[in-house]
Design an enzyme around this catalytic site. Structure first.
Site, PDB file in Angstrom:
ATOM      1  N   HIS A   1      -2.770  -5.656  -6.123  1.00  0.00           N
ATOM      2  CA  HIS A   1      -2.980  -6.865  -5.327  1.00  0.00           C
ATOM      3  C   HIS A   1      -4.453  -7.233  -5.290  1.00  0.00           C
ATOM      4  O   HIS A   1      -5.332  -6.423  -5.586  1.00  0.00           O
ATOM      5  CB  HIS A   1      -2.436  -6.681  -3.901  1.00  0.00           C
ATOM      6  CG  HIS A   1      -3.038  -5.524  -3.174  1.00  0.00           C
ATOM      7  ND1 HIS A   1      -2.554  -4.238  -3.283  1.00  0.00           N
ATOM      8  CD2 HIS A   1      -4.088  -5.449  -2.319  1.00  0.00           C
ATOM      9  CE1 HIS A   1      -3.273  -3.427  -2.538  1.00  0.00           C
ATOM     10  NE2 HIS A   1      -4.226  -4.142  -1.947  1.00  0.00           N
TER      11      HIS A   1
ATOM     12  N   GLU B   1      -4.494   2.482  -2.583  1.00  0.00           N
ATOM     13  CA  GLU B   1      -5.242   1.256  -2.864  1.00  0.00           C
ATOM     14  C   GLU B   1      -5.119   0.965  -4.358  1.00  0.00           C
ATOM     15  O   GLU B   1      -5.790   1.583  -5.172  1.00  0.00           O
ATOM     16  CB  GLU B   1      -6.716   1.409  -2.468  1.00  0.00           C
ATOM     17  CG  GLU B   1      -6.959   1.405  -0.986  1.00  0.00           C
ATOM     18  CD  GLU B   1      -6.720   0.056  -0.334  1.00  0.00           C
ATOM     19  OE1 GLU B   1      -6.285  -0.896  -1.013  1.00  0.00           O
ATOM     20  OE2 GLU B   1      -6.979  -0.055   0.878  1.00  0.00           O
TER      21      GLU B   1
ATOM     22  N   HIS C   1      -8.444  -8.422   2.134  1.00  0.00           N
ATOM     23  CA  HIS C   1      -7.545  -9.093   1.200  1.00  0.00           C
ATOM     24  C   HIS C   1      -7.490 -10.587   1.501  1.00  0.00           C
ATOM     25  O   HIS C   1      -7.297 -10.964   2.656  1.00  0.00           O
ATOM     26  CB  HIS C   1      -6.126  -8.529   1.327  1.00  0.00           C
ATOM     27  CG  HIS C   1      -6.071  -7.029   1.278  1.00  0.00           C
ATOM     28  ND1 HIS C   1      -6.107  -6.260   2.432  1.00  0.00           N
ATOM     29  CD2 HIS C   1      -5.992  -6.175   0.247  1.00  0.00           C
ATOM     30  CE1 HIS C   1      -6.048  -4.973   2.075  1.00  0.00           C
ATOM     31  NE2 HIS C   1      -5.973  -4.901   0.766  1.00  0.00           N
TER      32      HIS C   1
ATOM     33  N   HIS D   1       0.803  -1.221   0.000  1.00  0.00           N
ATOM     34  CA  HIS D   1       0.000   0.000   0.000  1.00  0.00           C
ATOM     35  C   HIS D   1       0.838   1.274   0.000  1.00  0.00           C
ATOM     36  O   HIS D   1       0.291   2.374  -0.031  1.00  0.00           O
ATOM     37  CB  HIS D   1      -0.939   0.004   1.212  1.00  0.00           C
ATOM     38  CG  HIS D   1      -2.041  -0.996   1.120  1.00  0.00           C
ATOM     39  ND1 HIS D   1      -1.899  -2.300   1.538  1.00  0.00           N
ATOM     40  CD2 HIS D   1      -3.306  -0.894   0.632  1.00  0.00           C
ATOM     41  CE1 HIS D   1      -3.037  -2.951   1.335  1.00  0.00           C
ATOM     42  NE2 HIS D   1      -3.897  -2.126   0.777  1.00  0.00           N
TER      43      HIS D   1
ATOM     44  N   CYS E   1     -14.533  -5.297   3.723  1.00  0.00           N
ATOM     45  CA  CYS E   1     -13.567  -5.371   2.630  1.00  0.00           C
ATOM     46  C   CYS E   1     -12.234  -5.831   3.205  1.00  0.00           C
ATOM     47  O   CYS E   1     -11.987  -5.713   4.403  1.00  0.00           O
ATOM     48  CB  CYS E   1     -13.418  -4.041   1.899  1.00  0.00           C
ATOM     49  SG  CYS E   1     -13.084  -2.640   2.958  1.00  0.00           S
TER      50      CYS E   1
ATOM     51  N   GLU F   1      -5.819  -1.974  -6.446  1.00  0.00           N
ATOM     52  CA  GLU F   1      -6.460  -3.262  -6.196  1.00  0.00           C
ATOM     53  C   GLU F   1      -7.196  -3.841  -7.396  1.00  0.00           C
ATOM     54  O   GLU F   1      -7.779  -3.120  -8.205  1.00  0.00           O
ATOM     55  CB  GLU F   1      -7.435  -3.151  -5.018  1.00  0.00           C
ATOM     56  CG  GLU F   1      -6.730  -2.848  -3.717  1.00  0.00           C
ATOM     57  CD  GLU F   1      -7.616  -2.900  -2.503  1.00  0.00           C
ATOM     58  OE1 GLU F   1      -7.106  -3.211  -1.412  1.00  0.00           O
ATOM     59  OE2 GLU F   1      -8.822  -2.617  -2.636  1.00  0.00           O
TER      60      GLU F   1
END
Length: 197
Positions: A48, A130, A85, A41, A83, A132
């Protein structure tokens, strides 16, 4: 916190000193490696895998959470239900169900895939980024919430109009509208057009 195979080797409570690793992906969502969570980050950010969950009650109201003030990334802001990962090798669906339970103390009574979205959102307050490839999930919640105060500061069920009012006056995560807009087709299919999502 409940212990699962994924959390056993990744949480401080197990006594493991291992850093939390994220799964790095290419622009098509294909895994290309791993990186430590905070490092992924740091600007400019490493692409990611992530997930975002949107849970609704039987009236079609969206469950929002306010992120706990102690979180290092985007503390105190409102965002979608959950939210996070997946751990490397963990299926996004499994990670979404796991983290929903860990953060909110409930298991969705229904959880379905709702596509993916790729974005790059800097957070001006923390300086983190972020970057993502986000797997989206929509579902229903019918149980009483039991939020973990280290993760969640507050919760609220909102209609589309109430969300618009709240979004105009309260701070929301930088990624919130991106993931909500990407999930809208699945949200409308779940809640029905009359609800207004």
């Amino acid at each position: 916190m409940p212990t699962t195979p994924a959390t056993t080797t990744h949480t401080p409570s197990s006594g493991a000193a291992n850093a939390i690793l994220l799964e790095l992906v290419d622009e098509h969502g294909v895994t290309i490696g791993t990186a430590e969570k905070l490092a992924a980050h740091q600007p400019p950010g490493q692409l990611h895998r992530a997930f975002s969950v949107f849970l609704f009650d039987e009236q079609g109201r969206l469950l929002l959470q306010q992120r706990a003030l102690g979180k290092y990334h985007s503390p105190g802001v409102w965002s979608n239900t959950c939210c996070g990962h997946p751990y490397p090798g963990e299926a996004p669906f499994a990670a979404a169900a796991r983290r929903t339970y860990e953060e909110l103390g409930v298991s969705p009574s229904l959880l379905a895939e709702a596509g993916t979205v790729r974005y790059n959102h800097p957070d001006p307050d923390s300086g983190l980024v972020e970057q993502e490839y986000n797997h989206l999930f929509v579902g229903m919640v019918q149980s009483t919430l039991a939020p973990d105060p280290e993760e969640v500061g507050a919760t609220a069920f909102v209609t589309p109009d109430e969300l618009a009012e709240r979004h105009a006056k309260d701070a929301f995560s930088s990624w919130f509208m991106t993931v909500l807009d990407a999930a809208r087709p699945a949200v409308r299919e779940l809640t029905g057009l009359s609800v207004g999502w």
